[in-house]
Motif scaffolding. Structure first.
Motif, short mmCIF file in Angstrom:
data_model
loop_
_atom_site.label_atom_id
_atom_site.label_comp_id
_atom_site.label_asym_id
_atom_site.label_seq_id
_atom_site.Cartn_x
_atom_site.Cartn_y
_atom_site.Cartn_z
N GLU A 40 0.81 -1.21 0.00
CA GLU A 40 0.00 0.00 0.00
C GLU A 40 0.84 1.25 0.00
O GLU A 40 0.56 2.19 -0.73
N ARG A 41 1.83 1.30 0.89
CA ARG A 41 2.56 2.55 1.02
C ARG A 41 3.99 2.42 0.52
O ARG A 41 4.60 3.38 0.09
N ILE A 42 4.53 1.21 0.64
CA ILE A 42 5.84 0.95 0.05
C ILE A 42 5.66 -0.24 -0.87
O ILE A 42 5.22 -1.29 -0.44
N ALA A 43 5.98 -0.07 -2.15
CA ALA A 43 5.79 -1.16 -3.11
C ALA A 43 7.11 -1.51 -3.77
O ALA A 43 8.06 -0.72 -3.72
N MET A 44 7.15 -2.69 -4.38
CA MET A 44 8.41 -3.14 -4.97
C MET A 44 8.17 -3.83 -6.30
O MET A 44 7.18 -4.53 -6.45
N ILE A 45 9.03 -3.60 -7.25
CA ILE A 45 8.98 -4.37 -8.50
C ILE A 45 10.34 -5.05 -8.69
O ILE A 45 11.37 -4.53 -8.27
N PHE A 46 10.31 -6.19 -9.35
CA PHE A 46 11.49 -7.03 -9.43
C PHE A 46 11.99 -7.13 -10.85
O PHE A 46 11.39 -6.69 -11.79
N GLN A 47 13.11 -7.86 -10.96
CA GLN A 47 13.76 -7.96 -12.25
C GLN A 47 12.97 -8.82 -13.22
O GLN A 47 12.75 -8.44 -14.35
N ASP A 95 -1.34 3.64 -5.00
CA ASP A 95 -0.66 4.93 -4.82
C ASP A 95 0.35 4.91 -3.70
O ASP A 95 0.24 5.65 -2.72
N PRO A 96 1.35 4.08 -3.82
CA PRO A 96 2.35 4.02 -2.75
C PRO A 96 3.16 5.30 -2.69
O PRO A 96 3.26 6.03 -3.67
N GLU A 97 3.74 5.56 -1.55
CA GLU A 97 4.59 6.73 -1.42
C GLU A 97 6.02 6.44 -1.84
O GLU A 97 6.76 7.33 -2.22
N VAL A 98 6.40 5.15 -1.70
CA VAL A 98 7.75 4.77 -2.09
C VAL A 98 7.67 3.57 -3.01
O VAL A 98 6.95 2.61 -2.74
N LEU A 99 8.39 3.61 -4.10
CA LEU A 99 8.47 2.45 -4.99
C LEU A 99 9.93 2.01 -5.05
O LEU A 99 10.82 2.82 -5.31
N ILE A 100 10.15 0.73 -4.76
CA ILE A 100 11.51 0.19 -4.86
C ILE A 100 11.56 -0.66 -6.12
O ILE A 100 10.76 -1.57 -6.29
N ALA A 101 12.46 -0.33 -7.02
CA ALA A 101 12.58 -1.07 -8.28
C ALA A 101 13.91 -1.81 -8.27
O ALA A 101 14.96 -1.18 -8.33
N ASP A 102 13.86 -3.13 -8.15
CA ASP A 102 15.09 -3.92 -8.07
C ASP A 102 15.48 -4.45 -9.44
O ASP A 102 14.90 -5.42 -9.92
N GLU A 103 16.43 -3.80 -10.06
CA GLU A 103 16.89 -4.17 -11.40
C GLU A 103 15.71 -4.32 -12.36
O GLU A 103 15.57 -5.34 -13.02
N PRO A 104 14.87 -3.31 -12.49
CA PRO A 104 13.64 -3.51 -13.27
C PRO A 104 13.86 -3.70 -14.75
O PRO A 104 13.00 -4.22 -15.43
N THR A 105 14.98 -3.26 -15.28
CA THR A 105 15.13 -3.34 -16.73
C THR A 105 16.32 -4.17 -17.16
O THR A 105 16.63 -4.23 -18.34
N THR A 106 16.97 -4.85 -16.24
CA THR A 106 18.17 -5.59 -16.59
C THR A 106 17.89 -6.67 -17.62
O THR A 106 18.70 -6.93 -18.50
N ALA A 107 16.74 -7.31 -17.51
CA ALA A 107 16.46 -8.42 -18.43
C ALA A 107 15.81 -7.95 -19.73
O ALA A 107 15.44 -8.76 -20.55
N LEU A 108 15.65 -6.66 -19.92
CA LEU A 108 14.92 -6.17 -21.08
C LEU A 108 15.85 -5.60 -22.13
O LEU A 108 16.95 -5.14 -21.85
#
Lengths: 346, 304, 338
Positions: free
Chosen positions: A108-115, A190-203
């Protein structure tokens, strides 16, 4: 008396608000394995304000992903342990919260996307179902309303023909599209913080450009803070406001983005910048940092980088350098940061 | 730029170096782990004792298992007869010890036969693929479908009751179990075939023989070894079941399954002749299952 | 550096179509994946030709065709004048000595159950005429030294080495037969950034020392620029542009190349607002069903009617200095901030 050079006291670009939204303070994370204790994170501190983009740069084994997972609270607690440190969100230490409270914040408030979007998405449910799940679980919406929101979100992340594709399965999308779906799920609430862990490395690089532009746009719209974890110095130069460079589980340099590329203050950062080939110029032999990344089960004494460092002196082997403050916004964990800034070789 | 990968870190005296072992292959690494696994050690000790029992029964039981006196039937435990006497008046203890031979022989021989037959055919099917694979896989499926009791009964009637022995049981069990080994080997071979190092060997000009023997087989062997080890216990139990039903080992040969069958009717009057062979059977199967479990853990690539 | 004279590798009209079939027993062909659809180029001794492209462009299939690991649907691959694609049996085996490969993944390209000495020595076991039996151990140790590894480690196993070291072992294996051409298929993509430079430097040093010619296939445009003399850009199975590295990177003529280059992030935040950004929309079309005429027209901002009707040939168009395949080819620097 060392002359202050012009690069010293630049304020951090894009840092809005006085109090950071998210502050990691002296975090330590260990893994207790059969082979011994792996000290993955050894006293990491960084902060993020609203609307800001912080790039956490490091290679495999640097601890950058483990730190992010600790912030999200998704580490398996045995074998992982957090012996020390705080993670403050709006001033509250997340590590002291109950699991229930943390799971409310997570997503909700802190979200994460992965590789790898393919393995992060459940292959047996449609993408619409997975996106709408965020609304059903966290906001108590009905299935129909949730689906409507899912289509809206898919439009927002520019997936063509969203209404038709909402009932497709993850494997029916290309890599770039799947990454957009993951982004849609992460910004759903609508999170306040988004953590993107290597989101584009495989693209592919063209898809990478699309995704980074999408992230920048979403950030502008919602004033979200973005922590971008990567090893790609090119991507960082494009989007970051400030950088924290990690090595061997520690932060070795903090700096605003323009400063670090012009004049790095740590031998590792400097080595990395010198060693990458560039598309806009062709050079002679690349500078290569000699040696290998450290073995986390058997870290070198003193400064973890000393076996590979061209600036090494005797005290580097015995004394682990603290994060020396170069200015209000710059820090370097090197006893000889002044020499590095000067550009002279040891 | 000098040699870029020898890291010359000055020695820090207080630091403990991680255990140094000689350069080790994956097999010796697995053996190293096995030796330290308590389950493996326990299972192996029991298995060793049983194997000794199988080959040197008179060391454990000097009494004659065939010295039976009907008048003494169903006597309980005594100092002369540690497990008592059975329905025929034979010494249960001696018979139990002698029964180990059949169980061990059947277990080991069946594992070997299924391993060799299933493994070889699986290697061929996986490596050549297409028609060869289709034919072999369908043949295996036909054998899969044969019901065990029926197969054993058929075999027994063909061979004849007096000629029936260990090999009859081995063949009856092997016929049913080899398709499983084929499948496992075939799957492992297909996985290995798609690895980059096989492509690299092809790019060097390696012959199919070299590729299958040098590259594919060593990497496909692990799951097959695990399955054959675990099956040992299953085969021992299988032999006991067949003998119990009367379609396996025939008297006067001694088998735990036969003993259990003989003791069944008068169980309430004299439990010892049933309990002791049953307990030995269970412990034997358990010991091989424990060994198989430990071997599987040691060879599991994910834990490496 | 590039040498003149006869090319050691000549590729002409190389095509590889993978048939798509339907049905279980009697398979009917309903279409084909046109992975490589007409590729031609030359390679000279000591030269490096970089091949870039995104996923689905066919560069991995091209690598396999060059190594004769796949048989082409049509076309030829001539190594020193002899067509390796048509060779069979002993002749093919002999020709393999001249063209070797370095693969992408250091964790799967070495047999985990063989010692490093066996892995590097295998080429000698297969081609016994290259080294007499007694000599092999010495040659293996020499190769280990050449790639910067300790020759005493011959009896170690791959899992005892790091990713970068394993890649060096793979390179040593590729050098064993003293080939003239080495096909590098994404050789540094799977390595950490700080190790990539070490391996790239090693490859360059070996090229100079042994006069090797490289086909360097990668998706990382910066790495390709650094090591290549000439570069070919692939899209959906064909070259859309081919030229010297400075021509491709500083004066790209084909819209796809321009888009590709503008998408590569430059590690320099100065001028990041001024750099031209060409963001392509959508996904590349499927190689089973490429668009008529020019394959790139569905994503191209310059597309006109002629693009759908006539496929533009790969040639030097007026106003440009190198080959490209676009009716409206026009050089335009996208990489440097204006």
């Amino acid at each position: 008396m060392k002359k202050k050079s012009a690069i010293d006291v630049l304020p951090a670009e894009g840092g809005l608000g006085n109090e950071p939204l998210l502050a990691v303070d002296n975090l330590h994370v260990e893994f207790h394995t059969r082979a011994g204790v792996v000290r993955a994170v050894n006293g990491v501190s960084y902060s993020l304000s609203a609307g800001e983009t912080l790039a956490v740069l490091g290679e495999s084994g640097s601890g950058k992903s483990v730190t992010a997972q600790a912030i999200m609270g998704i580490l398996d607690m045995p074998p992982a342990k957090i012996p020390q440190g705080e993670i403050r969100f709006h001033g509250t230490d997340l590590l002291k919260l109950s699991e229930e409270a943390r799971s409310q914040i997570r997503g909700e408030r802190i979200a994460m996307i992965f590789q790898d979007a393919l393995s992060a998405l459940n292959p047996v449910f449609t993408v619409g179902w997975q996106i709408s799940e965020m609304f059903r679980v966290h906001r108590g919406m009905s299935k129909r309303d949730g689906m409507k929101k899912a289509v809206e979100l898919m439009d927002r992340v520019r997936i063509p023909a969203a209404r038709q594709r909402v009932n497709d399965y993850p494997h029916q999308f290309s890599g770039g599209m799947r990454q957009r779906i993951m982004i849609a799920m992460s910004i759903a609430l609508d999170p306040e913080v988004l953590i993107a862990d290597e989101p584009t490395t495989a693209l592919d690089v063209t898809v990478q450009a699309q995704i980074m532009e999408l992230l920048a746009e979403l950030q502008r719209e919602s004033n979200m803070g973005l922590i971008l974890i990567t090893h790609d110095l090119g991507v960082v130069a494009d989007v970051a406001d400030k950088i924290s460079v990690m090595y061997g589980g520690r932060i070795v340099e903090n700096a605003p983005v323009y400063d670090i590329y012009k004049a790095p203050a740590h031998p590792y950062s400097k080595g990395l910048l010198d060693s990458i080939p560039r598309v806009d110029m062709k050079g002679q032999e690349l500078y290569a940092i000699k040696g290998l990344p450290p073995n986390l089960l058997d870290m070198p004494s003193g400064c973890a980088f000393h076996p590979r460092c061209p600036y090494r002196q005797d005290n580097c082997v015995t004394d682990a350098p603290p994060l020396y403050e170069i200015s209000g916004v710059r820090g370097s964990a090197c006893h000889y940061w002044r020499e590095v800034l000067d550009g002279s070789r040891g | 730029m000098s040699d870029t990968n020898t890291v010359t870190a000055p020695k820090a005296p207080s630091r403990r170096k991680p255990k140094e072992r000689k350069p080790a292959s994956l097999w010796s690494d697995a053996w190293y782990d096995l030796r330290r696994n308590k389950v493996f050690v326990a299972g192996s000790l029991i298995a060793v004792v049983l194997v000794l029992m199988a080959f040197f029964p008179s060391v454990f039981a000097p009494q004659n298992p065939s010295a039976c006196n009907l008048a003494d039937a169903r006597q309980g435990i005594s100092s002369a007869h540690w497990f008592g006497l059975d329905n025929q008046g034979c010494d249960t203890y001696a018979r139990v010890i002698h029964g180990a031979r059949v169980s061990i022989l059947v277990g080991v021989l069946t594992s070997l036969v299924t391993g060799l037959v299933g493994g070889t055919l699986g290697l061929i099917a996986g490596f050549y693929g297409r028609y060869v694979d289709v034919i072999l896989s369908r043949v295996a499926e036909i054998f899969f479908a044969i019901p065990s009791i029926l197969g054993a009964l058929l075999l027994l009637s063909v061979v004849g009751r007096d000629k029936a022995g260990v090999w009859t049981v081995v063949i009856a069990l092997a016929i049913l179990a080899w398709p499983m080994v084929l499948r496992i080997m075939r799957a492992a071979v297909i996985t290995a075939k798609n690895q980059d190092y096989v492509t690299a060997a092809r790019a060097l000009g390696a012959s199919p023989w070299r590729i299958s023997v040098r590259h594919i087989l060593p990497n496909a062997l692990a799951p097959v070894i695990v399955v054959c080890t675990m099956n040992l216990g299953v085969f021992i139990a299988g032999e006991a079941a067949l003998s119990f039903l009367g379609v396996g080992i025939q008297s006067p040969n001694i088998s735990w399954g036969l003993m259990i069958a003989d003791a069944r009717n008068r169980f309430l009057m004299a439990p010892e002749p049933l309990i002791f062979p049953a307990v030995f059977l269970s412990i034997t199967v358990l010991s091989f299952v424990m060994i198989g479990d430990a071997v599987r853990d040691a060879l599991d690539p994910k834990l490496r | 550096m590039a040498a003149v004279g006869e090319p050691i590798l000549e590729v002409r009209d190389l095509v590889k179509h993978f048939p798509l079939t339907q049905g279980i027993v009697l398979k009917r062909q309903i279409g084909a994946i046109k992975a490589v659809d007409g590729v031609s180029f030359d390679l000279h001794k000591g030269e490096t030709l970089g091949i870039v492209g995104e996923s689905g462009c066919g560069k991995s299939t091209l690598a396999k065709l060059l190594m004769a690991l796949e048989r082409p649907t049509s076309g030829s691959v001539r190594v020193n004048g002899r067509d390796i694609a048509a060779a069979r049996g002993a002749e093919l085996k002999r020709m393999r000595r001249n063209i070797q490969m370095v693969m992408q993944d250091p964790y799967t390209s070495l047999n985990p159950r063989m010692t490093v000495g066996d892995i590097i020595g295998e080429p000698f076991d297969i081609h016994t005429e290259v080294a007499p039996k007694g000599d092999r151990r010495r040659k293996v140790q020499e190769l280990l030294e050449v790639v910067g590894l300790n020759p005493d480690h011959v009896n170690r196993y791959p899992h005892q080495f790091s990713g970068g070291q394993r890649q060096r072992i793979g390179i040593a294996r590729g050098l064993a037969l003293q080939p003239e051409v080495i096909v590098c298929d994404e050789p540094v993509s799977a390595l950490d950034v700080s190790i990539q430079a070490q391996v790239i430097n090693l490859l360059e040093r070996l090229q100079n020392e042994f006069d090797l010619a490289y086909i360097f296939i990668a998706h990382d445009l910066s790495v390709v620029r650094h090591i290549s003399d000439r570069v070919g850009v692939m899209y959906l199975g064909k070259f859309v542009e081919l030229g010297k590295d400075s021509e491709i990177y500083d004066r790209p003529a084909h819209p796809y190349t321009q888009a590709l280059l503008s998408a590569v992030p430059v590690p320099d935040p100065e001028g990041r607002e001024q750099r031209e950004r060409i963001i392509l929309q959508g996904d590349p079309p499927s190689p089973a069903n490429p668009p008529s005429g020019c394959r790139f027209r569905t994503r191209c901002w310059k597309a006109q009617e002629i693009c759908a009707e006539q496929e533009p040939p790969l040639q030097i168009w007026p106003g440009t200095s190198h080959e490209s395949a676009c009716h409206f080819a026009e050089t335009h620097d996208v990489v440097h901030a204006s």
